[in-house]
Design a protein around this motif. Structure first.
Motif, PDB file in Angstrom:
ATOM      1  N   ARG A 105      31.691  68.846  48.272  1.00 48.76           N
ATOM      2  CA  ARG A 105      31.604  67.173  47.991  1.00 48.76           C
ATOM      3  C   ARG A 105      31.675  66.832  49.327  1.00 48.76           C
ATOM      4  N   ALA A 106      32.094  66.724  50.863  1.00 51.60           N
ATOM      5  CA  ALA A 106      32.913  65.967  51.912  1.00 51.60           C
ATOM      6  C   ALA A 106      31.634  66.995  52.788  1.00 51.60           C
ATOM      7  N   ARG A 107      31.397  67.729  52.370  1.00 49.34           N
ATOM      8  CA  ARG A 107      29.921  68.292  53.502  1.00 49.34           C
ATOM      9  C   ARG A 107      28.559  66.916  53.327  1.00 49.34           C
ATOM     10  N   ALA A 108      28.281  66.773  51.900  1.00 45.24           N
ATOM     11  CA  ALA A 108      27.813  65.917  51.356  1.00 45.24           C
ATOM     12  C   ALA A 108      27.685  65.044  52.133  1.00 45.24           C
ATOM     13  N   GLU A 109      29.027  64.332  52.111  1.00 45.48           N
ATOM     14  CA  GLU A 109      29.369  62.749  52.335  1.00 45.48           C
ATOM     15  C   GLU A 109      29.248  62.865  54.028  1.00 45.48           C
ATOM     16  N   LYS A 110      29.627  64.041  54.464  1.00 46.64           N
ATOM     17  CA  LYS A 110      29.294  63.389  56.438  1.00 46.64           C
ATOM     18  C   LYS A 110      28.028  63.722  56.547  1.00 46.64           C
ATOM     19  N   LYS A 111      27.241  64.350  55.742  1.00 46.82           N
ATOM     20  CA  LYS A 111      25.836  65.055  56.099  1.00 46.82           C
ATOM     21  C   LYS A 111      24.861  63.062  56.075  1.00 46.82           C
ATOM     22  N   ARG A 112      25.505  62.521  54.853  1.00 45.39           N
ATOM     23  CA  ARG A 112      24.370  61.000  54.739  1.00 45.39           C
ATOM     24  C   ARG A 112      24.901  60.638  55.651  1.00 45.39           C
ATOM     25  N   GLU A 113      26.745  60.795  56.003  1.00 38.70           N
ATOM     26  CA  GLU A 113      27.280  59.350  57.551  1.00 38.70           C
ATOM     27  C   GLU A 113      26.488  60.177  58.830  1.00 38.70           C
ATOM     28  N   TRP A 114      25.765  61.141  59.435  1.00 38.03           N
ATOM     29  CA  TRP A 114      25.655  61.907  59.661  1.00 38.03           C
ATOM     30  C   TRP A 114      24.552  61.217  60.225  1.00 38.03           C
ATOM     31  N   ARG A 115      23.514  61.381  58.547  1.00 38.29           N
ATOM     32  CA  ARG A 115      21.880  61.089  59.055  1.00 38.29           C
ATOM     33  C   ARG A 115      22.278  59.199  58.933  1.00 38.29           C
ATOM     34  N   GLY A 116      23.468  58.439  58.975  1.00 40.72           N
ATOM     35  CA  GLY A 116      23.205  57.588  59.297  1.00 40.72           C
ATOM     36  C   GLY A 116      23.511  56.782  61.156  1.00 40.72           C
ATOM     37  N   PHE A 117      23.774  57.782  61.067  1.00 39.67           N
ATOM     38  CA  PHE A 117      24.227  58.056  62.623  1.00 39.67           C
ATOM     39  C   PHE A 117      23.047  57.799  63.414  1.00 39.67           C
ATOM     40  N   VAL A 118      22.470  58.852  63.257  1.00 38.43           N
ATOM     41  CA  VAL A 118      20.984  59.257  63.890  1.00 38.43           C
ATOM     42  C   VAL A 118      20.325  57.798  63.858  1.00 38.43           C
ATOM     43  N   GLY A 119      20.115  57.835  62.189  1.00 42.56           N
ATOM     44  CA  GLY A 119      18.991  57.099  62.431  1.00 42.56           C
ATOM     45  C   GLY A 119      18.885  55.305  62.861  1.00 42.56           C
ATOM     46  N   GLY A 120      20.916  55.292  63.354  1.00 44.61           N
ATOM     47  CA  GLY A 120      21.192  54.155  63.995  1.00 44.61           C
ATOM     48  C   GLY A 120      20.772  54.215  65.410  1.00 44.61           C
ATOM     49  N   MET A 121      21.472  55.332  66.170  1.00 48.40           N
ATOM     50  CA  MET A 121      20.772  55.640  67.364  1.00 48.40           C
ATOM     51  C   MET A 121      19.233  56.258  68.072  1.00 48.40           C
ATOM     52  N   GLN A 122      18.774  56.805  66.959  1.00 41.82           N
ATOM     53  CA  GLN A 122      17.306  56.208  67.014  1.00 41.82           C
ATOM     54  C   GLN A 122      16.398  55.158  66.582  1.00 41.82           C
ATOM     55  N   ALA A 123      17.527  53.570  66.087  1.00 41.86           N
ATOM     56  CA  ALA A 123      17.141  52.730  66.303  1.00 41.86           C
ATOM     57  C   ALA A 123      17.285  52.465  67.818  1.00 41.86           C
ATOM     58  N   VAL A 124      17.978  52.276  67.966  1.00 39.90           N
ATOM     59  CA  VAL A 124      18.603  51.820  69.548  1.00 39.90           C
ATOM     60  C   VAL A 124      18.102  52.594  71.186  1.00 39.90           C
ATOM     61  N   ILE A 125      17.866  54.290  70.338  1.00 45.26           N
ATOM     62  CA  ILE A 125      17.178  54.216  71.381  1.00 45.26           C
ATOM     63  C   ILE A 125      15.820  54.661  71.462  1.00 45.26           C
ATOM     64  N   GLY A 126      14.987  54.673  70.656  1.00 49.23           N
ATOM     65  CA  GLY A 126      14.281  55.024  70.559  1.00 49.23           C
ATOM     66  C   GLY A 126      13.573  55.916  69.775  1.00 49.23           C
ATOM     67  N   PRO A 127      12.876  56.810  69.086  1.00 51.03           N
ATOM     68  CA  PRO A 127      12.956  58.219  68.300  1.00 51.03           C
ATOM     69  C   PRO A 127      12.787  59.365  69.793  1.00 51.03           C
ATOM     70  N   LEU A 128      12.742  60.252  69.729  1.00 48.25           N
ATOM     71  CA  LEU A 128      13.442  61.521  69.977  1.00 48.25           C
ATOM     72  C   LEU A 128      11.825  62.421  70.743  1.00 48.25           C
ATOM     73  N   THR A 129      11.344  62.625  71.885  1.00 49.80           N
ATOM     74  CA  THR A 129      10.166  63.017  71.848  1.00 49.80           C
ATOM     75  C   THR A 129       9.965  64.622  72.123  1.00 49.80           C
ATOM     76  N   LEU A 130       9.494  65.474  71.835  1.00 50.12           N
ATOM     77  CA  LEU A 130       9.360  67.006  72.137  1.00 50.12           C
ATOM     78  C   LEU A 130       9.467  67.865  73.118  1.00 50.12           C
ATOM     79  N   GLU A 131       9.429  66.679  74.070  1.00 49.07           N
ATOM     80  CA  GLU A 131       9.712  67.048  76.142  1.00 49.07           C
ATOM     81  C   GLU A 131      10.679  66.241  76.246  1.00 49.07           C
ATOM     82  N   GLY A 132      11.433  65.412  75.393  1.00 48.97           N
ATOM     83  CA  GLY A 132      13.000  64.579  75.584  1.00 48.97           C
ATOM     84  C   GLY A 132      12.562  64.194  76.789  1.00 48.97           C
ATOM     85  N   SER A 133      11.377  63.797  77.104  1.00 42.98           N
ATOM     86  CA  SER A 133      11.911  62.338  77.735  1.00 42.98           C
ATOM     87  C   SER A 133      12.145  61.126  77.017  1.00 42.98           C
ATOM     88  N   ALA A 134      12.306  59.807  78.070  1.00 46.15           N
ATOM     89  CA  ALA A 134      12.797  58.904  77.387  1.00 46.15           C
ATOM     90  C   ALA A 134      11.456  57.874  77.185  1.00 46.15           C
TER      91      ALA A 134
END
Length: 110
Positions: A81-110
């Motif tokens: 159960r803790a793993r499932a909750e931490k995964k939900r939190e992580w997905r929310g964090f990643v989504g928020g980061m992408q909203a701010v910095i933009g999606p990652l590209t394959l070549e890793g450029s800005a």
């Protein structure tokens, strides 16, 4: 790579996917699955596994099926159960980061 704040999710995920395994197998799985990004020392992983055990998320016991006795770790129901909750939190964090910095590209450029 600094894994502070994310180590629990990494360990819980390896244990969820691997079943009962000894600590060195957890370390190896982290390194292999991350293509070397998470090459963590025993001094980081074992204390974290013990902390997760004290929290009731992991249980351990001795495997004596080979000539070398090893402590093996497995997730408890609370750990799943803790793993499932931490995964939900992580997905929310990643989504928020992408909203701010933009999606990652394959070549890793800005």
């Amino acid at each position: 790579m600094d894994v502070r704040g994310h180590l629990d999710l990494l360990l819980l995920s390896v244990l969820a996917d691997s079943g009962p395994v000894h600590g060195y197998a957890v370390i190896t799985a982290l390194r292999d699955r991350s293509e070397g990004v998470f090459d963590l020392p025993e001094g980081t992983v074992y204390p974290a596994l013990q902390r997760l055990e004290r929290a009731g998320l992991v249980t351990s016991g001795w495997d004596e099926s080979t000539s070398r006795r090893r402590r093996v770790y497995r997730l408890t129901d609370d750990g799943h159960r803790a793993r499932a909750e931490k995964k939900r939190e992580w997905r929310g964090f990643v989504g928020g980061m992408q909203a701010v910095i933009g999606p990652l590209t394959l070549e890793g450029s800005a």
